[in-house]
Scaffold this active site. Structure first.
Site, PDB file in Angstrom:
ATOM      1  N   VAL A  14       0.846  -1.179   0.000  1.00 64.50           N
ATOM      2  CA  VAL A  14       0.000   0.000   0.000  1.00 64.50           C
ATOM      3  C   VAL A  14       0.886   1.235   0.000  1.00 64.50           C
ATOM      4  O   VAL A  14       1.972   1.244   0.568  1.00 64.50           O
ATOM      5  CB  VAL A  14      -0.939   0.021   1.233  1.00 64.50           C
ATOM      6  CG1 VAL A  14      -0.185   0.323   2.508  1.00 64.50           C
ATOM      7  CG2 VAL A  14      -2.074   1.006   1.039  1.00 64.50           C
ATOM      8  N   SER A  15       0.437   2.259  -0.730  1.00 62.74           N
ATOM      9  CA  SER A  15       1.086   3.553  -0.661  1.00 62.74           C
ATOM     10  C   SER A  15       0.166   4.465   0.123  1.00 62.74           C
ATOM     11  O   SER A  15      -1.020   4.181   0.280  1.00 62.74           O
ATOM     12  CB  SER A  15       1.330   4.128  -2.063  1.00 62.74           C
ATOM     13  OG  SER A  15       0.097   4.397  -2.702  1.00 62.74           O
ATOM     14  N   THR A  16       0.665   5.562   0.633  1.00 60.90           N
ATOM     15  CA  THR A  16      -0.153   6.478   1.440  1.00 60.90           C
ATOM     16  C   THR A  16      -1.376   6.952   0.665  1.00 60.90           C
ATOM     17  O   THR A  16      -2.481   6.995   1.182  1.00 60.90           O
ATOM     18  CB  THR A  16       0.679   7.696   1.880  1.00 60.90           C
ATOM     19  OG1 THR A  16       1.807   7.238   2.616  1.00 60.90           O
ATOM     20  CG2 THR A  16      -0.149   8.615   2.755  1.00 60.90           C
TER      21      THR A  16
END
Length: 229
Positions: A14-16
């Site tokens: 996951v990325s922010t």
């Protein structure tokens, strides 16, 4: 998929931005993969994650590298929430799937319901490969046409391709870089990876076009540009 013991390796990323906009948290991805394992009587022998990391480059994701290694070693099934968690690039996704296939491993993507343990799942990936190749060929054709047009007008390409120097608005051959390019092409033909070629160039003190060190992406770019000329 019933009838024999199944080993699976979970991979989540996951990325922010993903977490904020889409709510695809690491915990949510993990829960869905665990649910799949339970439903298919699969044993999760490993779980790897990359938190807050873009999916654009495989080599920068330690979790993915370790997940691939274990999956290939055990001829297991890599399970991801979606193909976008694996990579943002269709080409890279196909390359990763091919690497798993060559090792006797498989890939399951829950969102797209892709399962390469089945004939239908393999077919989907073959279709993706064909579409990806078609897209790549179209890009190459457009680029080649544009480069020929500029060459006919004696105009320089932008940016300056490796193997050439810019003199005003014209390109002239750079003999030193041309020799390096031949070396890169020969190494690739011999089967060396982009990473290994980049490392060899750096070890021998050969600088990239911008005067910096070589990265696998720079080697790929040089090779693609050379193919189009």
């Amino acid at each position: 998929m019933k009838g024999k013991a199944i080993e699976a390796v979970g991979y989540i990323r996951v990325s922010t931005e993903d977490q904020v906009q889409n709510g695809i948290s690491l915990d949510s991805q993990r829960a869905k993969i665990e649910a799949w394992a339970t439903a298919n009587d699969a044993s999760l022998i490993g779980f790897f994650e990359d938190a807050g990391i873009s999916g654009s480059r495989t080599e920068n994701r330690e979790g993915l590298v370790r997940a691939l290694s274990l999956t290939c070693e055990r001829k297991a099934i890599m399970v991801v929430y979606s193909l976008s968690r694996l990579s943002r690039s269709t080409r890279d996704t196909i390359m990763l799937a091919e690497k798993l296939g060559k090792a006797g491993a498989d890939l399951v993507s829950l969102s797209e319901r892709i399962d390469t343990t089945s004939a239908a799942g393999k077919m989907v990936f073959r279709l993706l490969a064909v579409l990806n190749e078609f897209e790549r060929d179209q890009i190459s054709e457009r680029t080649a046409t544009a480069l020929r047009h500029k060459k006919q007008q004696h105009r320089a390409y932008s940016p300056t391709p490796y193997g050439y120097d810019r003199v005003g608005d014209t390109l002239v051959v750079n003999d030193r870089e041309t020799e390096v390019l031949k070396r890169i092409e020969a190494s690739r033909i011999q089967g060396l990876s982009l990473r290994r070629i980049a490392d060899a160039l750096n070890e021998n003190g050969i600088l990239a076009k911008n005067g910096g060190i070589w990265y696998p992406s720079a080697v790929r770019s040089v090779l693609l540009t050379a193919e189009r000329r």
